[in-house]
Design an enzyme around this catalytic site. Sequence first.
Site, PDB file in Angstrom:
ATOM      1  N   ASP A  84      -3.969   8.074  -5.692  1.00 61.28           N
ATOM      2  CA  ASP A  84      -3.586   6.665  -5.273  1.00 61.28           C
ATOM      3  C   ASP A  84      -4.147   6.187  -7.214  1.00 61.28           C
ATOM      4  O   ASP A  84      -5.393   6.421  -6.895  1.00 61.28           O
ATOM      5  CB  ASP A  84      -4.536   5.944  -4.469  1.00 61.28           C
ATOM      6  CG  ASP A  84      -3.156   4.592  -4.651  1.00 61.28           C
ATOM      7  OD1 ASP A  84      -2.343   4.104  -5.107  1.00 61.28           O
ATOM      8  OD2 ASP A  84      -3.926   3.531  -4.149  1.00 61.28           O
ATOM      9  N   HIS A  85      -4.045   5.973  -7.636  1.00 67.89           N
ATOM     10  CA  HIS A  85      -4.311   5.278  -9.124  1.00 67.89           C
ATOM     11  C   HIS A  85      -4.949   5.993  -9.756  1.00 67.89           C
ATOM     12  O   HIS A  85      -6.176   6.202 -10.245  1.00 67.89           O
ATOM     13  CB  HIS A  85      -4.907   4.153  -8.890  1.00 67.89           C
ATOM     14  CG  HIS A  85      -3.722   2.789  -8.908  1.00 67.89           C
ATOM     15  ND1 HIS A  85      -2.493   2.337  -9.976  1.00 67.89           N
ATOM     16  CD2 HIS A  85      -3.248   2.487  -7.647  1.00 67.89           C
ATOM     17  CE1 HIS A  85      -1.597   2.063  -9.239  1.00 67.89           C
ATOM     18  NE2 HIS A  85      -2.049   1.788  -7.835  1.00 67.89           N
ATOM     19  N   HIS A 174      -1.454  -5.511  -5.526  1.00 68.15           N
ATOM     20  CA  HIS A 174      -2.713  -5.201  -4.520  1.00 68.15           C
ATOM     21  C   HIS A 174      -3.534  -6.448  -3.872  1.00 68.15           C
ATOM     22  O   HIS A 174      -3.911  -7.116  -4.491  1.00 68.15           O
ATOM     23  CB  HIS A 174      -3.602  -4.017  -4.920  1.00 68.15           C
ATOM     24  CG  HIS A 174      -3.061  -2.949  -5.788  1.00 68.15           C
ATOM     25  ND1 HIS A 174      -2.832  -2.980  -7.036  1.00 68.15           N
ATOM     26  CD2 HIS A 174      -2.281  -2.478  -5.763  1.00 68.15           C
ATOM     27  CE1 HIS A 174      -3.012  -1.424  -7.175  1.00 68.15           C
ATOM     28  NE2 HIS A 174      -1.979  -1.146  -6.066  1.00 68.15           N
ATOM     29  N   GLY A 205       1.333  -2.476  -3.317  1.00 66.78           N
ATOM     30  CA  GLY A 205       0.653  -3.396  -2.921  1.00 66.78           C
ATOM     31  C   GLY A 205       1.338  -4.087  -1.564  1.00 66.78           C
ATOM     32  O   GLY A 205       1.996  -5.852  -0.976  1.00 66.78           O
ATOM     33  N   GLY A 206       2.263  -3.404  -0.828  1.00 67.33           N
ATOM     34  CA  GLY A 206       2.368  -3.333   0.483  1.00 67.33           C
ATOM     35  C   GLY A 206       2.080  -4.294   0.963  1.00 67.33           C
ATOM     36  O   GLY A 206       2.985  -4.713   1.933  1.00 67.33           O
ATOM     37  N   ASN A 226       2.989   1.221  -0.158  1.00 72.04           N
ATOM     38  CA  ASN A 226       2.097   1.986   0.103  1.00 72.04           C
ATOM     39  C   ASN A 226       1.167   0.381   0.668  1.00 72.04           C
ATOM     40  O   ASN A 226       0.627  -0.723   0.311  1.00 72.04           O
ATOM     41  CB  ASN A 226       1.015   1.522  -1.735  1.00 72.04           C
ATOM     42  CG  ASN A 226       1.766   2.668  -2.285  1.00 72.04           C
ATOM     43  OD1 ASN A 226       2.048   3.694  -1.880  1.00 72.04           O
ATOM     44  ND2 ASN A 226       0.811   3.056  -3.197  1.00 72.04           N
ATOM     45  N   ASN A 228      -2.653  -0.730   1.756  1.00 72.88           N
ATOM     46  CA  ASN A 228      -4.139  -0.118   1.487  1.00 72.88           C
ATOM     47  C   ASN A 228      -4.827  -1.248   2.390  1.00 72.88           C
ATOM     48  O   ASN A 228      -5.349  -1.437   3.858  1.00 72.88           O
ATOM     49  CB  ASN A 228      -4.360  -0.331   0.625  1.00 72.88           C
ATOM     50  CG  ASN A 228      -6.283   0.321   1.131  1.00 72.88           C
ATOM     51  OD1 ASN A 228      -6.837   1.009   1.503  1.00 72.88           O
ATOM     52  ND2 ASN A 228      -6.678   0.265  -0.814  1.00 72.88           N
ATOM     53  N   THR A 229      -5.140  -2.772   2.134  1.00 72.50           N
ATOM     54  CA  THR A 229      -5.902  -3.853   2.362  1.00 72.50           C
ATOM     55  C   THR A 229      -5.394  -4.059   4.230  1.00 72.50           C
ATOM     56  O   THR A 229      -6.238  -4.457   4.860  1.00 72.50           O
ATOM     57  CB  THR A 229      -5.160  -5.306   1.496  1.00 72.50           C
ATOM     58  OG1 THR A 229      -5.291  -4.632  -0.091  1.00 72.50           O
ATOM     59  CG2 THR A 229      -6.534  -6.445   1.759  1.00 72.50           C
TER      60      THR A 229
HETATM   61  P1  13P Z   1      -2.646  -3.167  -0.427  1.00 72.51           P
HETATM   62  O1  13P Z   1      -3.687  -3.242  -0.174  1.00 72.51           O
HETATM   63  O2  13P Z   1      -1.560  -4.440  -0.994  1.00 72.51           O
HETATM   64  O3  13P Z   1      -2.153  -3.264   0.539  1.00 72.51           O
HETATM   65  O4  13P Z   1      -1.941  -2.210  -1.767  1.00 72.51           O
HETATM   66  C1  13P Z   1      -2.049  -1.363  -1.618  1.00 72.51           C
HETATM   67  C2  13P Z   1      -1.789  -0.154  -2.666  1.00 72.51           C
HETATM   68  O5  13P Z   1      -0.995  -0.152  -3.558  1.00 72.51           O
HETATM   69  C3  13P Z   1      -2.362   1.072  -2.633  1.00 72.51           C
HETATM   70  O6  13P Z   1      -1.777   1.772  -4.385  1.00 72.51           O
END
Ligand code: 13P
Length: 284
Positions: A84-85, A174, A205-206, A226, A228-229
């Site tokens: 990722d990135h 994100h 940034g889901g 995506n 993550n948080t």
């Molecule tokens: P979030 O942390 O906002 O869910 O974003 C995750 C993301 O886009 C990982 O590349």
Amino acid sequence: MLVNATNMLLKARDGHYAVGQFNINNLEWTKSVLLTAQEMNSPVILGVSEGAGKYMTGFKTVAAMVKAMDESLGITVPVALHLDHGTYEGAKACVAAGFTSIMFDGSHYAIDENVAKTTELVALAHDHGLSIEAEVGSIGGEEDGVIGMGEVADPAKIASLGIDFLAAGIGNIHGKYPANWKGLDFVALDKIHNATDNIPLVLHGGTGIPDEMIKKAISLGVSKINVNTECQLSFADATRKYIEAGKDLEGKGFDPRKLLAPGAEAIKATVREKIELFGSANKA
Ligand code: 13P
């Protein structure tokens, strides 16, 4: 079953749903995501940021863990292990380590350098059977030290470089969205979709995007989302509750297998919810 992400995302695009990329941080995260995807018969993408890769002692460790866990849990749904990135160097390291997919985030380079590096990495990834994601514009917010301003993407150049899917900067951020966030820019998304020959699009940034916006984004060509948080928040919340209830002090409640269990279950619940929302259940 470890595979690259190309076919699962083409299927998602054609079937009008999205595959979740859930970022992993450790063994518990990986196990929770894999078990939930299997339970729901859904394809899934395990995202690994450069920072998380370092935390897990390197991409080789991550690839070895995921490969072995996929086998020992008997996972039959398609699973992609995706950087990722990624930096230019990180992307190369993941190809060598046995990842099945990479993202090259060249959004901070001048456009010509981004194009040159993306072109080189497309050839490398495809030679090794990996899928590759690139980015136009930049996703706002901070993730593992990578900071973007969230500007809307210019769809003109990157799309034709042979990448398999494209991350679109459409006002997505994100981490948590601020109270004054304007929402996703669907006009920009539509423009990118039309300018990029139906390539599967990725929504970063889901976390915290309202369900209706997620559904609209999928209807406009988003095939990968995506998250993550949100898993981190669920994990932290469940762990805090366990400790605040004093459960770590009862019997052997301090055993890490017990201490981390509520958090691991909470990740599963979040992943389940997202797979339902994205529509990828029973699409393995
Ligand atoms: P979030 O942390 O906002 O869910 O974003 C995750 C993301 O886009 C990982 O590349």
